[in-house]
Design a protein around this motif. Structure first.
Motif, PDB file in Angstrom:
ATOM      1  N   THR A  36      18.732  67.127  77.569  1.00 42.84           N
ATOM      2  CA  THR A  36      17.482  67.030  76.816  1.00 42.84           C
ATOM      3  C   THR A  36      16.699  65.786  77.220  1.00 42.84           C
ATOM      4  OG1 THR A  36      18.513  68.146  74.927  1.00 42.84           O
ATOM      5  CG2 THR A  36      16.488  66.923  74.500  1.00 42.84           C
ATOM      6  N   PHE A  37      17.427  64.677  77.352  1.00 41.40           N
ATOM      7  CA  PHE A  37      16.778  63.436  77.757  1.00 41.40           C
ATOM      8  C   PHE A  37      16.160  63.581  79.141  1.00 41.40           C
ATOM      9  CE2 PHE A  37      16.851  59.271  79.833  1.00 41.40           C
ATOM     10  CZ  PHE A  37      16.091  58.537  78.943  1.00 41.40           C
ATOM     11  N   TRP A  38      16.860  64.240  80.063  1.00 44.68           N
ATOM     12  CA  TRP A  38      16.355  64.413  81.420  1.00 44.68           C
ATOM     13  C   TRP A  38      15.095  65.277  81.433  1.00 44.68           C
ATOM     14  CZ3 TRP A  38      16.114  62.437  85.958  1.00 44.68           C
ATOM     15  CH2 TRP A  38      15.715  63.203  87.046  1.00 44.68           C
ATOM     16  N   ARG A  39      15.115  66.354  80.635  1.00 42.48           N
ATOM     17  CA  ARG A  39      13.934  67.201  80.560  1.00 42.48           C
ATOM     18  C   ARG A  39      12.742  66.446  79.970  1.00 42.48           C
ATOM     19  NH1 ARG A  39      14.852  72.585  81.418  1.00 42.48           N
ATOM     20  NH2 ARG A  39      17.047  73.230  81.531  1.00 42.48           N
ATOM     21  N   MET A  40      13.023  65.624  78.970  1.00 40.80           N
ATOM     22  CA  MET A  40      11.946  64.820  78.384  1.00 40.80           C
ATOM     23  C   MET A  40      11.393  63.841  79.401  1.00 40.80           C
ATOM     24  SD  MET A  40      13.482  64.060  74.563  1.00 40.80           S
ATOM     25  CE  MET A  40      12.156  62.931  74.162  1.00 40.80           C
ATOM     26  N   TRP A  41      12.243  63.246  80.216  1.00 41.21           N
ATOM     27  CA  TRP A  41      11.803  62.274  81.215  1.00 41.21           C
ATOM     28  C   TRP A  41      10.948  62.929  82.291  1.00 41.21           C
ATOM     29  CZ3 TRP A  41      10.999  57.393  81.757  1.00 41.21           C
ATOM     30  CH2 TRP A  41      10.837  56.842  83.043  1.00 41.21           C
ATOM     31  N   THR A  42      11.342  64.117  82.716  1.00 47.44           N
ATOM     32  CA  THR A  42      10.573  64.810  83.749  1.00 47.44           C
ATOM     33  C   THR A  42       9.214  65.286  83.229  1.00 47.44           C
ATOM     34  OG1 THR A  42      11.760  66.851  83.203  1.00 47.44           O
ATOM     35  CG2 THR A  42      12.607  65.553  85.037  1.00 47.44           C
ATOM     36  N   ASN A  43       9.119  65.439  81.904  1.00 54.08           N
ATOM     37  CA  ASN A  43       7.844  65.856  81.297  1.00 54.08           C
ATOM     38  C   ASN A  43       7.233  64.716  80.480  1.00 54.08           C
ATOM     39  OD1 ASN A  43       7.689  68.977  81.789  1.00 54.08           O
ATOM     40  ND2 ASN A  43       9.791  68.593  81.120  1.00 54.08           N
ATOM     41  N   ARG A  44       7.481  63.495  80.918  1.00 58.33           N
ATOM     42  CA  ARG A  44       7.096  62.342  80.102  1.00 58.33           C
ATOM     43  C   ARG A  44       5.588  62.220  79.927  1.00 58.33           C
ATOM     44  NH1 ARG A  44       9.060  60.852  84.957  1.00 58.33           N
ATOM     45  NH2 ARG A  44       7.838  59.498  86.341  1.00 58.33           N
ATOM     46  N   TRP A  45       4.782  62.568  80.959  1.00 53.64           N
ATOM     47  CA  TRP A  45       3.340  62.385  80.839  1.00 53.64           C
ATOM     48  C   TRP A  45       2.702  63.377  79.856  1.00 53.64           C
ATOM     49  CZ3 TRP A  45       2.334  57.840  82.050  1.00 53.64           C
ATOM     50  CH2 TRP A  45       2.953  57.199  83.130  1.00 53.64           C
ATOM     51  N   LEU A  47       4.263  64.740  77.356  1.00 52.73           N
ATOM     52  CA  LEU A  47       4.771  64.322  76.055  1.00 52.73           C
ATOM     53  C   LEU A  47       4.062  63.065  75.569  1.00 52.73           C
ATOM     54  CD1 LEU A  47       8.619  64.935  76.491  1.00 52.73           C
ATOM     55  CD2 LEU A  47       7.029  66.226  75.061  1.00 52.73           C
ATOM     56  N   LEU A  48       3.773  62.139  76.507  1.00 53.60           N
ATOM     57  CA  LEU A  48       3.044  60.930  76.140  1.00 53.60           C
ATOM     58  C   LEU A  48       1.639  61.273  75.654  1.00 53.60           C
ATOM     59  CD1 LEU A  48       2.902  57.841  76.027  1.00 53.60           C
ATOM     60  CD2 LEU A  48       2.110  57.871  78.405  1.00 53.60           C
TER      61      LEU A  48
END
Length: 209
Positions: A36-45, A47-48
């Motif tokens: 989950t953390f990895w998916r969030m990081w790859t979609n960070r922009w 999500l930001l």
């Protein structure tokens, strides 16, 4: 000791929840968390961007609904300043609200009461001319209600004034306000005051008569 017992109980519940959720394989919890953390990081922009948008919307709603300025009630037909009249000029509350000491309701100043002074003070001011128009047409000044009380509650101003309850106790420092701040009175406010002053708390005799 109580804190330790509570912490241990919460930790135990968390472990049980993880075991049940992972069907006896607790490592799957950490693996899933990492994915989950990895998916969030790859979609960070994206999500930001979503986070910033939510923050701006919540900030707008707070500024619009929750700031002190939002508690100022609607504009009155005549911009009467309590700060000027009750503060600077030190006019007694009872002069305008003349029924407060002898009636359930405090009473609002009639047009004649305002013109008693303003026939001579800034008599040609546009707002005072508006008062003259109310007087000449036999129209009460359409003051807008500021303080809200539930219809099933009976608040007796006379009873409280005779007990020497200061107006500021409920209405605040009106002598520091131009336009009054809006306020809705709830049961908790009245009950707390009655308890502090050790007076009647009977439902029927106190407020709901």
């Amino acid at each position: 000791m109580e804190i330790l017992i509570t912490s241990f109980a919460l930790l135990t519940l968390a472990v049980i929840a993880i075991l049940i959720g992972t069907r006896g394989r607790p490592m799957r919890f950490f693996t899933a968390f990492g994915e989950t953390f990895w998916r969030m990081w790859t979609n960070r922009w994206p999500l930001l961007l979503i986070g910033v948008s939510v923050f701006l919307v919540l900030g707008f709603l707070f500024l619009f609904y929750a700031t002190p300025g939002s508690r100022i009630r609607p504009e009155q037909p005549i911009p009467f300043s309590h700060q000027l009249h009750a503060g600077v000029k030190a006019i007694d509350c009872y002069y305008c609200h003349s029924y407060v000491g002898r009636s359930i309701n405090p009473g609002l100043p009639p047009v004649e009461k305002c013109l008693h002074c303003h026939n001579y003070i800034i008599a040609n001011h546009p707002q005072i001319l508006k008062e003259h128009n109310y007087y000449n047409t036999n129209t009460p000044t359409p003051w807008v209600k500021v303080y809200q009380l539930s219809e099933h509650v009976l608040f007796n101003h006379q009873r409280h004034i005779r007990k020497e309850i200061a107006c500021e106790s409920c209405h605040g420092q009106v002598q520091q306000m131009d336009r009054l701040q809006g306020k809705r009175f709830y049961m908790g406010f009245c009950i707390q005051c009655h308890r502090e002053k050790k007076v009647n708390l009977d439902c029927w005799l106190s407020c709901h008569s």
